[in-house]
Design an enzyme around this catalytic site. Structure first.
Site, PDB file in Angstrom:
ATOM      1  N   THR A  95       0.863  -1.187   0.000  1.00 42.08           N
ATOM      2  CA  THR A  95       0.000   0.000   0.000  1.00 42.08           C
ATOM      3  C   THR A  95       0.895   1.231   0.000  1.00 42.08           C
ATOM      4  O   THR A  95       1.809   1.334   0.821  1.00 42.08           O
ATOM      5  CB  THR A  95      -0.923  -0.014   1.235  1.00 42.08           C
ATOM      6  OG1 THR A  95      -1.785  -1.149   1.150  1.00 42.08           O
ATOM      7  CG2 THR A  95      -1.762   1.249   1.313  1.00 42.08           C
ATOM      8  N   VAL A  97       2.320   5.117   0.135  1.00 40.57           N
ATOM      9  CA  VAL A  97       2.227   6.448   0.744  1.00 40.57           C
ATOM     10  C   VAL A  97       2.079   7.463  -0.391  1.00 40.57           C
ATOM     11  O   VAL A  97       2.692   7.324  -1.449  1.00 40.57           O
ATOM     12  CB  VAL A  97       3.497   6.758   1.569  1.00 40.57           C
ATOM     13  CG1 VAL A  97       3.528   8.225   2.001  1.00 40.57           C
ATOM     14  CG2 VAL A  97       3.577   5.852   2.786  1.00 40.57           C
ATOM     15  N   ILE A 131       4.643  -1.134   3.122  1.00 41.00           N
ATOM     16  CA  ILE A 131       4.363   0.269   2.831  1.00 41.00           C
ATOM     17  C   ILE A 131       5.243   0.690   1.657  1.00 41.00           C
ATOM     18  O   ILE A 131       6.469   0.612   1.729  1.00 41.00           O
ATOM     19  CB  ILE A 131       4.639   1.156   4.065  1.00 41.00           C
ATOM     20  CG1 ILE A 131       3.710   0.764   5.231  1.00 41.00           C
ATOM     21  CG2 ILE A 131       4.478   2.632   3.696  1.00 41.00           C
ATOM     22  CD1 ILE A 131       2.229   1.005   4.988  1.00 41.00           C
ATOM     23  N   LYS A 132       4.590   1.130   0.589  1.00 39.57           N
ATOM     24  CA  LYS A 132       5.326   1.522  -0.615  1.00 39.57           C
ATOM     25  C   LYS A 132       5.731   2.985  -0.533  1.00 39.57           C
ATOM     26  O   LYS A 132       4.911   3.854  -0.245  1.00 39.57           O
ATOM     27  CB  LYS A 132       4.449   1.326  -1.853  1.00 39.57           C
ATOM     28  CG  LYS A 132       4.606  -0.003  -2.507  1.00 39.57           C
ATOM     29  CD  LYS A 132       3.689  -0.128  -3.700  1.00 39.57           C
ATOM     30  CE  LYS A 132       4.452   0.011  -4.988  1.00 39.57           C
ATOM     31  NZ  LYS A 132       3.575  -0.297  -6.142  1.00 39.57           N
ATOM     32  N   ILE A 133       7.002   3.223  -0.805  1.00 36.34           N
ATOM     33  CA  ILE A 133       7.576   4.567  -0.715  1.00 36.34           C
ATOM     34  C   ILE A 133       8.469   4.773  -1.936  1.00 36.34           C
ATOM     35  O   ILE A 133       9.212   3.872  -2.322  1.00 36.34           O
ATOM     36  CB  ILE A 133       8.420   4.702   0.582  1.00 36.34           C
ATOM     37  CG1 ILE A 133       7.553   4.471   1.827  1.00 36.34           C
ATOM     38  CG2 ILE A 133       9.119   6.056   0.647  1.00 36.34           C
ATOM     39  CD1 ILE A 133       8.349   4.317   3.117  1.00 36.34           C
TER      40      ILE A 133
END
Length: 322
Positions: A95, A97, A131-133
């Site tokens: 998911t 950011v 968490i995708k950044i």
């Protein structure tokens, strides 16, 4: 045996790259990845209207200003999709950011913590979420801190060796080096086609994989952004590959051979020099800046994700005001 089954047999973990979760179950992917563009595309489909409505209702119940409600609904929608995806895949969902925070370490950290809290409130543990950044210098620093807190990260929009080295040094869980977008750049720049073997995106991921394995980094290499099945086959044996439903379908319907191309055990004998970027921001920026393709693709990638996130906000705003 289908090409898809053969790919899995090389040891590569297959991941589904979509927000359209109804389309993925038959391929039996281990994980799934989403991004703002994929969530936007899925949100426009009638079968997912209930998820959008649920996010809007959730935000309305929280109250506050319209802008505050839009942000609440936006984050909630990511969780609605992620939760549904996790009912289908046995592993993890990625998911993202909001790309507008790509150059803000602290806000990225806070957003990531918030998304994890939302998942945990739904009974989903942080071990099932990545968490995708974006792989900016600031994003990589945020990921280092988050990993120390037990929040696992997927560093995306990765186009260069410089970014990959810093991510490994930051002990991030997984990176998503983009293959197809690298190919797009060189096809346009040099006005020529490339075979799968010489595809610059394939070469980039292969080099990163070999470097990680040679120096014992634990970070997972997950090739992403494919233009054709040829690119995928050339990376058979890499840790993970995240693939769109259209290309998963092609692999599923084919029986072409998929031999293992990348092998961690062979990397140890390669003559590679160890380099470092994580704590040397000037060096990171200088070397990254010397890679025209990476600079262009990171910039346009962040802008495109931010634009699609804004379009999604516009949709949510209209529903909140209805």
């Amino acid at each position: 045996m289908s090409s898809l089954e053969q790919l899995k047999a090389t040891g590569t973990v297959v991941v589904s790259d979509t927000g359209d979760f109804e389309s993925i179950a038959k391929y039996k992917p281990q994980d799934a990845t989403t991004n703002p563009s994929l969530i936007l595309a899925a949100s426009k489909k009638p079968q997912y209207a209930a998820l959008v409505d649920a996010a809007v209702d959730y935000a309305k119940a929280k109250g506050g200003s319209i802008n505050s409600q839009i942000e609440i609904a936006f984050d909630r929608l990511l969780i609605e999709f992620g939760t549904k995806i996790l009912a289908i895949v046995p592993g993890r969902v990625s998911t993202e950011v909001d790309a507008r925070y790509s150059f803000d370490t602290q806000t990225t950290i806070e957003k990531a913590r918030h998304l994890i809290k939302l998942y945990e409130a739904e009974g989903i543990g942080r071990e099932r979420v990545l968490i995708k950044i974006a792989s900016t210098y600031e994003g990589i620093q945020a990921a280092k801190q988050l990993e120390e807190e037990g929040i696992h990260c997927n560093l995306t929009l990765l186009f260069s060796f410089v970014q990959a080295v810093a991510c490994a040094e930051a002990n991030v869980t997984l990176i998503s080096p983009f293959v197809g977008r690298i190919l797009d750049f060189y096809k346009a720049k040099n006005n020529r086609d490339y075979t799968a073997q010489e595809d610059p995106g394939v070469v980039s991921v292969s080099n990163i994989f070999n470097y990680y394995k040679k120096f014992g980094y634990k970070t997972i290499v997950m090739g992403a952004s494919f233009r054709n099945v040829g690119e995928i086959k050339e990376l058979a044996g890499v840790d993970f590959l995240t693939i769109s439903p259209a290309l998963l379908e092609q692999l599923n319907n084919s029986t072409d051979a998929v031999p293992k191309k990348l092998d961690a055990s062979k990397a140890s004998s390669l003559n590679l020099e160890k380099v470092s970027y994580l704590t040397d921001e000037p060096k990171f920026r200088f070397d990254f800046n010397n890679d025209e393709m990476a600079v262009v693709k990171l910039s346009t990638g962040i802008a495109a994700f931010a634009k699609d996130a804004d379009t999604l906000r516009t949709i949510l705003k209209a529903k909140l005001e209805a």
